[in-house]
Design a protein around this motif. Structure first.
Motif, PDB file in Angstrom:
ATOM      1  N   PRO A  64      67.706 -17.838  27.269  1.00  0.00           N
ATOM      2  CA  PRO A  64      67.224 -16.661  28.011  1.00  0.00           C
ATOM      3  C   PRO A  64      66.062 -15.971  27.295  1.00  0.00           C
ATOM      4  CG  PRO A  64      69.620 -16.668  27.901  1.00  0.00           C
ATOM      5  CD  PRO A  64      69.156 -17.764  27.006  1.00  0.00           C
ATOM      6  N   GLU A  65      66.119 -15.915  25.966  1.00  0.00           N
ATOM      7  CA  GLU A  65      65.003 -15.325  25.226  1.00  0.00           C
ATOM      8  C   GLU A  65      63.724 -16.129  25.421  1.00  0.00           C
ATOM      9  OE1 GLU A  65      67.421 -13.366  21.392  1.00  0.00           O
ATOM     10  OE2 GLU A  65      66.913 -15.499  21.406  1.00  0.00           O
ATOM     11  N   ARG A  66      63.864 -17.440  25.354  1.00  0.00           N
ATOM     12  CA  ARG A  66      62.690 -18.290  25.563  1.00  0.00           C
ATOM     13  C   ARG A  66      62.065 -18.025  26.931  1.00  0.00           C
ATOM     14  NH1 ARG A  66      62.271 -23.622  23.068  1.00  0.00           N
ATOM     15  NH2 ARG A  66      63.475 -23.587  21.153  1.00  0.00           N
ATOM     16  N   GLU A  67      62.911 -17.979  27.921  1.00  0.00           N
ATOM     17  CA  GLU A  67      62.411 -17.792  29.287  1.00  0.00           C
ATOM     18  C   GLU A  67      61.674 -16.463  29.402  1.00  0.00           C
ATOM     19  OE1 GLU A  67      65.474 -18.044  32.272  1.00  0.00           O
ATOM     20  OE2 GLU A  67      63.966 -19.010  33.570  1.00  0.00           O
ATOM     21  N   GLU A  68      62.260 -15.441  28.821  1.00  0.00           N
ATOM     22  CA  GLU A  68      61.625 -14.129  28.953  1.00  0.00           C
ATOM     23  C   GLU A  68      60.283 -14.076  28.221  1.00  0.00           C
ATOM     24  OE1 GLU A  68      64.058 -10.711  28.278  1.00  0.00           O
ATOM     25  OE2 GLU A  68      62.479  -9.413  29.141  1.00  0.00           O
ATOM     26  N   VAL A  69      60.234 -14.659  27.021  1.00  0.00           N
ATOM     27  CA  VAL A  69      58.966 -14.640  26.280  1.00  0.00           C
ATOM     28  C   VAL A  69      57.863 -15.313  27.091  1.00  0.00           C
ATOM     29  CG1 VAL A  69      57.774 -15.589  24.258  1.00  0.00           C
ATOM     30  CG2 VAL A  69      60.004 -14.471  23.992  1.00  0.00           C
ATOM     31  N   VAL A  70      58.160 -16.474  27.630  1.00  0.00           N
ATOM     32  CA  VAL A  70      57.129 -17.197  28.384  1.00  0.00           C
ATOM     33  C   VAL A  70      56.698 -16.388  29.599  1.00  0.00           C
ATOM     34  CG1 VAL A  70      56.558 -19.312  29.632  1.00  0.00           C
ATOM     35  CG2 VAL A  70      58.038 -19.407  27.603  1.00  0.00           C
ATOM     36  N   ALA A  71      57.667 -15.920  30.347  1.00  0.00           N
ATOM     37  CA  ALA A  71      57.337 -15.205  31.590  1.00  0.00           C
ATOM     38  C   ALA A  71      56.522 -13.950  31.300  1.00  0.00           C
ATOM     39  CB  ALA A  71      58.635 -14.846  32.331  1.00  0.00           C
ATOM     40  N   ARG A  72      56.892 -13.206  30.284  1.00  0.00           N
ATOM     41  CA  ARG A  72      56.187 -11.965  29.969  1.00  0.00           C
ATOM     42  C   ARG A  72      54.763 -12.237  29.488  1.00  0.00           C
ATOM     43  NH1 ARG A  72      58.533  -6.893  31.108  1.00  0.00           N
ATOM     44  NH2 ARG A  72      60.809  -7.213  31.165  1.00  0.00           N
ATOM     45  N   VAL A  73      54.607 -13.257  28.666  1.00  0.00           N
ATOM     46  CA  VAL A  73      53.265 -13.534  28.151  1.00  0.00           C
ATOM     47  C   VAL A  73      52.373 -14.068  29.269  1.00  0.00           C
ATOM     48  CG1 VAL A  73      51.937 -14.968  26.543  1.00  0.00           C
ATOM     49  CG2 VAL A  73      54.016 -13.791  25.773  1.00  0.00           C
ATOM     50  N   VAL A  74      52.917 -14.927  30.103  1.00  0.00           N
ATOM     51  CA  VAL A  74      52.130 -15.433  31.243  1.00  0.00           C
ATOM     52  C   VAL A  74      51.690 -14.264  32.125  1.00  0.00           C
ATOM     53  CG1 VAL A  74      52.307 -16.744  33.402  1.00  0.00           C
ATOM     54  CG2 VAL A  74      53.121 -17.741  31.240  1.00  0.00           C
ATOM     55  N   LYS A  75      52.622 -13.363  32.375  1.00  0.00           N
ATOM     56  CA  LYS A  75      52.297 -12.222  33.236  1.00  0.00           C
ATOM     57  C   LYS A  75      51.231 -11.332  32.587  1.00  0.00           C
ATOM     58  CE  LYS A  75      54.390  -8.321  35.642  1.00  0.00           C
ATOM     59  NZ  LYS A  75      55.445  -7.312  35.488  1.00  0.00           N
TER      60      LYS A  75
END
Lengths: 319, 319, 319, 319
Positions: A64-75
């Motif tokens: 879940p941490e990985r997913e959030e980091v990617v999504a937030r940085v992409v955004k």
């Protein structure tokens, strides 16, 4: 040329910081700090962002941490720069989990080491990358050569085979083997779109002379503008300027010595990047993922002194 | 003395096979083979079963697979022998996931390496074990020293501190450092209930002379009866017999050379154990977790020859 | 069977101290101390004397010094024990010089490492030993495997070939590779007259269980009687006694830690042997060949404490 | 400024070949070939000649051979270029012998590694160089850092101390540690007359960008003109030309692979230099000092192919 989904085919070059993953003091992801860090890097002119790499403590984060980091940085990047995502893991099954998650969260490219937990041979390495490339759905896959962490050196023969088969779109070389790096370029220099990236903070000038396309340099978290100047000078043939900038950055990198030998080299390195970013007002805390250990007060003070000597302006105390 | 749940406090000793994890040809867990393997080991008189270790490809398995392996082995063992479970992982968070899952599935003890992905120092190692011991709920935790896989050697000072603080109930030493092993025994020999286990297949006789409590020997998958004889001879002071048995097992272990250098040492080792177990009629397939690569036909034939020379009776072809 | 000159064919076994070379404070050979040391070793019941080895600082001595050491020890031993002589050197020409000098001075056997100054392969190692064996005039030649000093490990295949060709009469294994040692014994155990000697001070009990014929143990300079007891216990099957004696000697060997990390491991090791021998009243000075550095006062005091704890009776101050 | 005898104070820079020592097929020094080799190097514009280094098989030569090599090269060079002489040896006494001999034979400078036969620490290294500097009679002394041969890396701290104390006039860095090299330059760059020389054949362009004063490159035996062009391009800021020349020389250096893995890396390297020089008509035989092993016919043919591909004109067959 476009890949499915309409994004342009990525050719990594220039300065690509391996973005650290800010945590709050209680160990949770600190998204506000992460967003500020992305802005800090982009404002300096970096070419792309690399998240969940070694510098991003990627291997320590849960899914879940990985997913959030990617999504937030992409955004946050919002198309201003591509985002490549580390998917390295012990074995193929776990790396595939990481890959699917990264792709779903909007990654523009993928970066993976050899599988680890003991040394592997060419045959296992190539099977690993073949499985990942087959699942990447057109996203470019970069091989990340970092024997100090994974225990295996990617052989030149293996990288050349994988490049020619189209399994990998480039290499990040953090092995320190500059002869091997030159050999790769002499073998693969004519391969359209293939990226040769150095993972070195400290001899990027030399690597660029040797025709690196760019650098994924941990210290570009702390002084992205310096690395962008170094890169520009080299690209424009102003080699003595490139060297002088590298000299300054070389000494700035002594922040990684502050925690030694109290903590491991890994803690000391990532810990000093975070401490510096706190002192530069970019992120809020220098907390690290367990079992890594943050710097202590004396070590933070040493970081501050090195930053000052290197021409930066630390203001916070990094606690 | 009993722990919560009524089980007796575990003191690991004797022969403890690091049970391989049988897979079917399509890569799924092969539970029927696993159950037969448990029976094969127990029939030979082993003292305990160690699942999800290096030999069990534990680091490569995903969480549901880990859970199923533990639950099935605990059920099959049915109290005839304790089941200790490997929880090693890159960082503390992941190892804690593994720990909770193992405990819930009925583990009698836990085994963990240093965190990996690069070398760690004493301070990180001890923080890691402290976190795990705090979450273990009374289950004994064993430190597993295997620098060839994790890249760090557990220091003697660190092991001694953790033992004296009660964080760990024993050590499995797969470092090959027999002087370090003797030092541990001289330092910790008087510590009630502490287990010193060698991870060596090949010099277990010497380790027992040096007062190892037992052995977690990969080859005990293949010839558990041989290791049980070796252990009994040593315990009863029949040292020349112990050495003669070790000599036979030493040569039997040449099965691990069959795959070299085509595949990595890791593939060659675990692959040869599985191939031998197929040929001995215990499990159905020698498939391995990706990216590990199974042996080929010529290598299987070599395994068969070595087993025959070592006094075993291979019957199947191991495909 | 006899060699020219009428001496009996040598079969090395038992305890063979690698005799240190006493120097006076000004760096000259101290022959009186050397003679007392020979008497000290012989009185304890050692089987042979090994001069000009690593412990004897042989590689640092010049040719006249080498000649005098051999001649004096041969004279002092007076046939009570054979004297084997180290002839290790960088290349073949120099080793041949050493060989001729040793033979002329009365050596009963010769001991030689791989050539050094960088790693060598089997082909160079075997050419080296072939040249030496051809010049040895019937004197037995022992291969000395000490990769920590010479940078190459003697391969098992190479040692086996040289043994079967009659080039070497035995091996001194200071590599710490106990699996390799067992392999040699399983391959060469039936070879008439071949000696397998461990170079380990610290696990000689285990090496003897693994069928070593004897030991060339640096600490046998300091406590030859202890090693003779250890050897006798092992030979008579009293393995628990052998282990207990080894335990004591293992802790006694902590004298080699006294100088660390101020000086190199080499200085610390040989320096502590000499310091102990001064404190035991056997030799007059703990001076070392340059560039090795002797222990300082605090380190000498630490040596004294360890000797006392190990049951010896240091009386002098070792200055 | 002048030293006794009227020679100018030496500041090593530019291209300095580590001159191989030609032997005739029977192993004797081949002086006629040596003289032709000196002319070949000088004609190409090298800055100085380094004899009795690693490439010169210096550590393998006996004292009369050493003396003759130095005297003959000094005579042949006849003041057209300074001659620096390797004096590396196991310990201080032997290196002092080599030093006195070199000075008497007319050396303009001295080059020495750490003492070897096992790792040494800073304290022994500095004692060694202090003794040599004290005996050098004003001849400049260069420290030669080659851990692959001697087993110790010169520490940056140690080199800096020795430079500041005036014990050494420069460093030849064959360690491959380009970060360490930059550190030395940043620490010692302001030290009047101190020479920083890379020992690398393969990344000299990068080392020059990093402000090396010159290079002692083994391949400069074979293609001195190429290295002189590389050096000139770098000194004049034509960095892309320097890189292109280095690229060619990098591939030319594949001659060192011809003998592998049949012979050791040492034999393969020096052997290929000599084979190439025979094929280029410069020397008469590719014989090596025992135990080194010359190339065989197939390997010689491979050398010839690489030379041709690299733009040289091999004509002889190298037997």
């Amino acid at each position: 040329m476009s890949k499915p989904g309409g994004k342009q085919r990525l050719h990594l070059s220039g300065v690509v910081p391996p973005v650290v993953t800010p945590l709050s003091a209680d160990g949770a992801l600190d998204i506000a700090s992460l967003e500020r860090l992305v802005e800090f890097e982009l404002a300096a002119g970096v070419s792309a962002l690399f998240v969940l790499g070694t510098g991003g403590e990627g291997p320590y984060l849960d899914l879940p941490e990985r997913e959030e980091v990617v999504a937030r940085v992409v955004k946050q990047a919002a198309g201003r720069a591509p985002v490549v995502v580390g998917i390295s893991d012990i074995g193929t099954a776990r790396a595939l989990h990481n890959l699917h998650l990264a792709a779903a969260a909007g990654a523009d490219g993928l970066v993976c080491t050899a599988p680890f937990y003991g040394e592997v041979s060419d045959i296992e390495v190539e099977a690993h990358f073949e499985a990942l490339a087959g699942a990447a759905g057109g996203l470019p896959l970069y091989a990340y050569d970092i024997p100090s962490k994974v225990g295996s050196k990617l052989s030149t023969a293996s990288v050349v085979r994988m490049a020619r088969r189209g399994l990998i779109a480039g290499v990040k070389d953090s092995s320190g083997d500059i002869d091997g790096f030159r050999r790769l370029r002499l073998e693969l220099g004519g391969l359209e779109g293939f990226s040769l990236l150095t993972g070195s903070d400290s001899f990027a000038d030399m690597a660029l002379l040797g025709l690196a396309d760019g650098m994924i340099a941990g210290m570009a978290n702390v002084d992205p503008a310096g690395y962008v100047r170094l890169y520009a000078a080299a690209r424009q043939g102003r080699w003595e300027e490139a060297r002088a900038e590298q000299d300054r950055l070389f000494l700035l990198r002594d922040i990684v010595l502050a925690g030694l030998p109290r903590v491991s080299s890994f803690s000391a390195t990532i810990g000093s990047f975070k401490t510096a970013l706190v002192q530069l007002g970019v992120i809020d805390s220098d907390a690290l993922q367990p079992p890594l250990r943050r710097l202590n007060d004396a070590e933070r003070e040493r970081v501050r002194e090195v930053l000052l000597a290197g021409g930066l302006s630390p203001v916070a105390d990094g606690k």
